[in-house]
Scaffold this motif. Structure first.
Motif, PDB file in Angstrom:
ATOM      1  N   THR A  77       0.824  -1.202   0.000  1.00 26.47           N
ATOM      2  CA  THR A  77       0.000   0.000   0.000  1.00 26.47           C
ATOM      3  C   THR A  77       0.856   1.248   0.000  1.00 26.47           C
ATOM      4  O   THR A  77       2.013   1.218   0.394  1.00 26.47           O
ATOM      5  N   ALA A  78       0.299   2.353  -0.425  1.00 23.91           N
ATOM      6  CA  ALA A  78       1.042   3.612  -0.522  1.00 23.91           C
ATOM      7  C   ALA A  78       1.608   4.010   0.825  1.00 23.91           C
ATOM      8  O   ALA A  78       0.953   3.911   1.842  1.00 23.91           O
ATOM      9  N   ALA A  79       2.860   4.475   0.802  1.00 25.27           N
ATOM     10  CA  ALA A  79       3.547   4.790   2.050  1.00 25.27           C
ATOM     11  C   ALA A  79       3.778   6.277   2.245  1.00 25.27           C
ATOM     12  O   ALA A  79       4.262   6.679   3.279  1.00 25.27           O
ATOM     13  N   CYS A  80       3.476   7.101   1.273  1.00 21.31           N
ATOM     14  CA  CYS A  80       3.739   8.531   1.415  1.00 21.31           C
ATOM     15  C   CYS A  80       2.561   9.216   2.068  1.00 21.31           C
ATOM     16  O   CYS A  80       1.418   8.968   1.736  1.00 21.31           O
ATOM     17  N   SER A  81       2.895  10.068   3.012  1.00 18.86           N
ATOM     18  CA  SER A  81       1.855  10.836   3.674  1.00 18.86           C
ATOM     19  C   SER A  81       2.463  12.085   4.250  1.00 18.86           C
ATOM     20  O   SER A  81       3.630  12.111   4.605  1.00 18.86           O
ATOM     21  N   PRO A  82       1.663  13.168   4.348  1.00 19.00           N
ATOM     22  CA  PRO A  82       2.188  14.360   4.982  1.00 19.00           C
ATOM     23  C   PRO A  82       2.440  14.066   6.453  1.00 19.00           C
ATOM     24  O   PRO A  82       1.856  13.155   7.017  1.00 19.00           O
TER      25      PRO A  82
ATOM     26  N   SER B  70       6.690   6.872   4.607  1.00 14.09           N
ATOM     27  CA  SER B  70       6.680   5.934   5.733  1.00 14.09           C
ATOM     28  C   SER B  70       7.543   4.715   5.462  1.00 14.09           C
ATOM     29  O   SER B  70       7.433   4.077   4.420  1.00 14.09           O
ATOM     30  N   GLY B  71       8.424   4.420   6.408  1.00 16.39           N
ATOM     31  CA  GLY B  71       9.256   3.234   6.315  1.00 16.39           C
ATOM     32  C   GLY B  71      10.545   3.408   5.541  1.00 16.39           C
ATOM     33  O   GLY B  71      11.346   2.480   5.470  1.00 16.39           O
ATOM     34  N   LEU B  72      10.794   4.572   4.958  1.00 14.15           N
ATOM     35  CA  LEU B  72      11.997   4.762   4.153  1.00 14.15           C
ATOM     36  C   LEU B  72      13.261   4.601   4.995  1.00 14.15           C
ATOM     37  O   LEU B  72      14.159   3.842   4.644  1.00 14.15           O
ATOM     38  N   LYS B  73      13.344   5.304   6.115  1.00 13.69           N
ATOM     39  CA  LYS B  73      14.533   5.221   6.973  1.00 13.69           C
ATOM     40  C   LYS B  73      14.700   3.804   7.519  1.00 13.69           C
ATOM     41  O   LYS B  73      15.798   3.252   7.513  1.00 13.69           O
ATOM     42  N   ALA B  74      13.609   3.207   7.974  1.00 11.52           N
ATOM     43  CA  ALA B  74      13.674   1.845   8.516  1.00 11.52           C
ATOM     44  C   ALA B  74      14.118   0.850   7.451  1.00 11.52           C
ATOM     45  O   ALA B  74      14.882  -0.076   7.737  1.00 11.52           O
ATOM     46  N   ALA B  75      13.659   1.025   6.221  1.00  7.38           N
ATOM     47  CA  ALA B  75      14.034   0.116   5.132  1.00  7.38           C
ATOM     48  C   ALA B  75      15.522   0.230   4.822  1.00  7.38           C
ATOM     49  O   ALA B  75      16.191  -0.764   4.557  1.00  7.38           O
ATOM     50  N   GLY B  76      16.020   1.449   4.827  1.00  7.37           N
ATOM     51  CA  GLY B  76      17.438   1.666   4.564  1.00  7.37           C
ATOM     52  C   GLY B  76      17.842   1.545   3.107  1.00  7.37           C
ATOM     53  O   GLY B  76      19.006   1.717   2.761  1.00  7.37           O
TER      54      GLY B  76
END
Length: 128
Positions: free
Chosen positions: A13-18, A77-83
């Protein structure tokens, strides 16, 4: 199409959000702009990326002497955690209107998460 990673699997699902109310993002290392922002960066101009937080990515080239900072228009969302992330382009450059996809390892395989819009590339010098 050219891709940054050979692993392109079904999108989640889409991960971008303000950024939500009361939510704070980690602060990326300070950087000073050294020139005007550009909309596209040739794929050969950078050889690594540093994901600073869910909105900030530094594209590094020239043996670390050249850095372009991209601040995403929305939290990814999750970008930093994904690495790590992947992208698709039919050009020899990555542009501000392109979409990146954080990658998440699940049970030994990589899953592409929802896409997030890029932003312009700003040449910077990182604070020491």
């Amino acid at each position: 199409m050219r891709t940054a990673a050979a692993l392109l699997i079904a999108a989640a699902t889409a991960a971008c959000s303000p950024q939500g109310p009361g939510e704070t993002l980690p602060v990326a290392p300070a950087a000073e702009a050294t020139g005007p922002a550009v909309n596209c960066l040739g794929l050969t101009r950078f050889n690594t990326t540093r994901i600073r937080d869910d909105r900030t990515i530094d594209f590094v080239g020239g043996a670390g002497s050249q850095v372009w900072r991209v601040t995403l228009p929305n939290r990814c969302s999750g970008l930093k955690a994904a690495g790590t992330f992947t992208y698709e382009t039919s050009l020899s450059q990555l542009c501000s209107q392109d979409i990146i996809y954080p990658l998440q390892q699940i049970g030994g395989s990589w899953q592409r998460m929802g896409g997030c819009g890029m932003g312009p590339f700003v040449p910077v010098t990182l604070a020491k």
